[in-house]
Design a protein around this motif. Structure first.
Motif, PDB file in Angstrom:
ATOM      1  N   ALA A 218       0.832  -1.334  -0.078  1.00 27.24           N
ATOM      2  CA  ALA A 218       0.094  -0.062  -0.013  1.00 27.24           C
ATOM      3  C   ALA A 218       0.917   1.267   0.080  1.00 27.24           C
ATOM      4  O   ALA A 218       0.441   2.046  -0.711  1.00 27.24           O
ATOM      5  N   VAL A 219       1.946   1.086   0.900  1.00 33.44           N
ATOM      6  CA  VAL A 219       2.940   2.172   0.605  1.00 33.44           C
ATOM      7  C   VAL A 219       3.301   2.671  -0.566  1.00 33.44           C
ATOM      8  O   VAL A 219       3.483   3.676  -1.055  1.00 33.44           O
ATOM      9  N   ALA A 220       3.870   1.303  -1.334  1.00 32.46           N
ATOM     10  CA  ALA A 220       4.150   1.492  -2.695  1.00 32.46           C
ATOM     11  C   ALA A 220       3.211   2.341  -3.699  1.00 32.46           C
ATOM     12  O   ALA A 220       3.639   2.912  -4.542  1.00 32.46           O
ATOM     13  N   PHE A 221       1.848   1.787  -3.583  1.00 39.52           N
ATOM     14  CA  PHE A 221       0.764   2.208  -4.424  1.00 39.52           C
ATOM     15  C   PHE A 221       0.646   3.926  -4.126  1.00 39.52           C
ATOM     16  O   PHE A 221       0.802   4.411  -5.127  1.00 39.52           O
TER      17      PHE A 221
ATOM     18  N   ALA B 291       3.111   5.794  -2.977  1.00 45.76           N
ATOM     19  CA  ALA B 291       4.396   6.553  -3.387  1.00 45.76           C
ATOM     20  C   ALA B 291       4.181   6.717  -5.024  1.00 45.76           C
ATOM     21  O   ALA B 291       4.694   7.643  -5.406  1.00 45.76           O
ATOM     22  N   ILE B 292       3.819   5.587  -5.688  1.00 40.96           N
ATOM     23  CA  ILE B 292       3.579   5.802  -7.025  1.00 40.96           C
ATOM     24  C   ILE B 292       2.795   6.932  -7.577  1.00 40.96           C
ATOM     25  O   ILE B 292       3.071   7.774  -8.333  1.00 40.96           O
ATOM     26  N   ARG B 293       1.744   6.931  -6.739  1.00 41.29           N
ATOM     27  CA  ARG B 293       0.743   7.883  -7.091  1.00 41.29           C
ATOM     28  C   ARG B 293       1.159   9.353  -6.869  1.00 41.29           C
ATOM     29  O   ARG B 293       1.167  10.053  -7.811  1.00 41.29           O
TER      30      ARG B 293
ATOM     31  N   ALA C 298       3.728  14.303  -9.106  1.00 41.47           N
ATOM     32  CA  ALA C 298       4.869  15.225  -9.185  1.00 41.47           C
ATOM     33  C   ALA C 298       5.685  15.039 -10.409  1.00 41.47           C
ATOM     34  O   ALA C 298       6.800  15.869 -10.291  1.00 41.47           O
ATOM     35  N   SER C 299       5.227  14.194 -11.269  1.00 39.21           N
ATOM     36  CA  SER C 299       5.971  13.980 -12.443  1.00 39.21           C
ATOM     37  C   SER C 299       7.647  13.765 -12.120  1.00 39.21           C
ATOM     38  O   SER C 299       8.481  14.247 -12.983  1.00 39.21           O
TER      39      SER C 299
ATOM     40  N   LEU D 127       9.586   7.039 -10.138  1.00 37.25           N
ATOM     41  CA  LEU D 127       8.698   6.047 -10.795  1.00 37.25           C
ATOM     42  C   LEU D 127       9.468   5.084 -11.231  1.00 37.25           C
ATOM     43  O   LEU D 127       9.122   3.723 -11.316  1.00 37.25           O
ATOM     44  N   SER D 128      10.531   5.200 -11.744  1.00 38.59           N
ATOM     45  CA  SER D 128      11.910   4.015 -12.282  1.00 38.59           C
ATOM     46  C   SER D 128      11.893   3.241 -11.182  1.00 38.59           C
ATOM     47  O   SER D 128      12.108   1.987 -11.366  1.00 38.59           O
ATOM     48  N   ARG D 129      12.051   3.737  -9.887  1.00 37.31           N
ATOM     49  CA  ARG D 129      12.663   2.819  -8.668  1.00 37.31           C
ATOM     50  C   ARG D 129      11.354   1.981  -8.211  1.00 37.31           C
ATOM     51  O   ARG D 129      11.508   0.699  -7.736  1.00 37.31           O
ATOM     52  N   LEU D 130      10.054   2.355  -8.583  1.00 40.36           N
ATOM     53  CA  LEU D 130       8.684   1.684  -7.976  1.00 40.36           C
ATOM     54  C   LEU D 130       8.223   0.749  -9.106  1.00 40.36           C
ATOM     55  O   LEU D 130       7.254   0.134  -8.479  1.00 40.36           O
TER      56      LEU D 130
END
Length: 200
Positions: A34-37, A39-41, A46-47, A52-55
């Motif tokens: 859920a934290v990853a979700f 974090a991606i959002r 924030a563009s 995003l590449s890490r996640l």
């Protein structure tokens, strides 16, 4: 007597600290997807392409999106081997190399703006987004993800739009507390075509 009480107090305190640490580790273990979700959002809004590449495993997500955008159910099945179905294998190879057949633009769903829209539940229409966030002062609906499947190494979360169509996000464990997005399941239907965009 006082020394015995102090020893008992220290042992009880140490036991409580160990128990609290175990509970915190277990909660972090199960809350990590859920934290990853979120974090991606946040990175998509924030563009933040590096974040995003890490996640996100972009290669796996591209591979998962391609058959969904073709619109043919047989594209979702594994390719037939030459020994099992020589004609079907030859036909599939020819269709993949046929330049006259229009191929869907998978990268239109992988821009920060499109990912932000997908994570808000916009489904197949997310590829039309060109800006990650709305203008300042406007309220953007951000639905909460709901768990659709949960296991030790794979978690699937769903975000539904106002009509109830669900977009599925599959996360895979890459470390004790590290999860990566490896699959996006779009709702049924067809998506509008957009001009090709740069890869993230």
């Amino acid at each position: 007597m006082i020394g015995d009480n102090e020893d008992a107090f220290v042992k009880r305190l140490f036991g409580n600290l160990v128990l609290a640490a175990v509970v915190a580790v277990v909660l972090a273990f199960f809350a990590a997807p859920a934290v990853a979700f979120f974090a991606i959002r946040s990175a998509a809004e924030a563009s933040d392409v590096a974040g995003l590449s890490r996640l996100i495993d972009f290669g796996a997500v591209r591979q998962a999106l391609r058959p969904q955008l073709v619109g043919r159910p047989e594209a979702l099945a594994p390719a037939p081997s030459f020994l099992e179905d020589p004609i079907g294998a030859f036909r599939r190879q020819w269709e993949q190399q046929n330049p006259l057949q229009p191929q869907p633009d998978v990268n239109a769903y992988l821009t920060p703006a499109a990912l932000s829209a997908l994570l808000r539940g916009e489904g197949r229409y997310a590829n039309q987004r060109t800006q990650a966030a709305a203008t300042p002062g406007t309220r953007v609906e951000k639905p909460w993800p709901r768990p659709a499947y949960w296991s030790v190494n794979r978690v699937r979360m769903a975000v539904a739009d106002q009509g109830g169509s669900r977009t599925l996000f599959t996360f895979e464990r890459r470390g004790p507390f590290e999860w990566k997005l490896v699959h996006i399941g779009l709702p049924e239907g067809t998506a509008p075509l957009v001009a090709p965009q740069d890869r993230p």
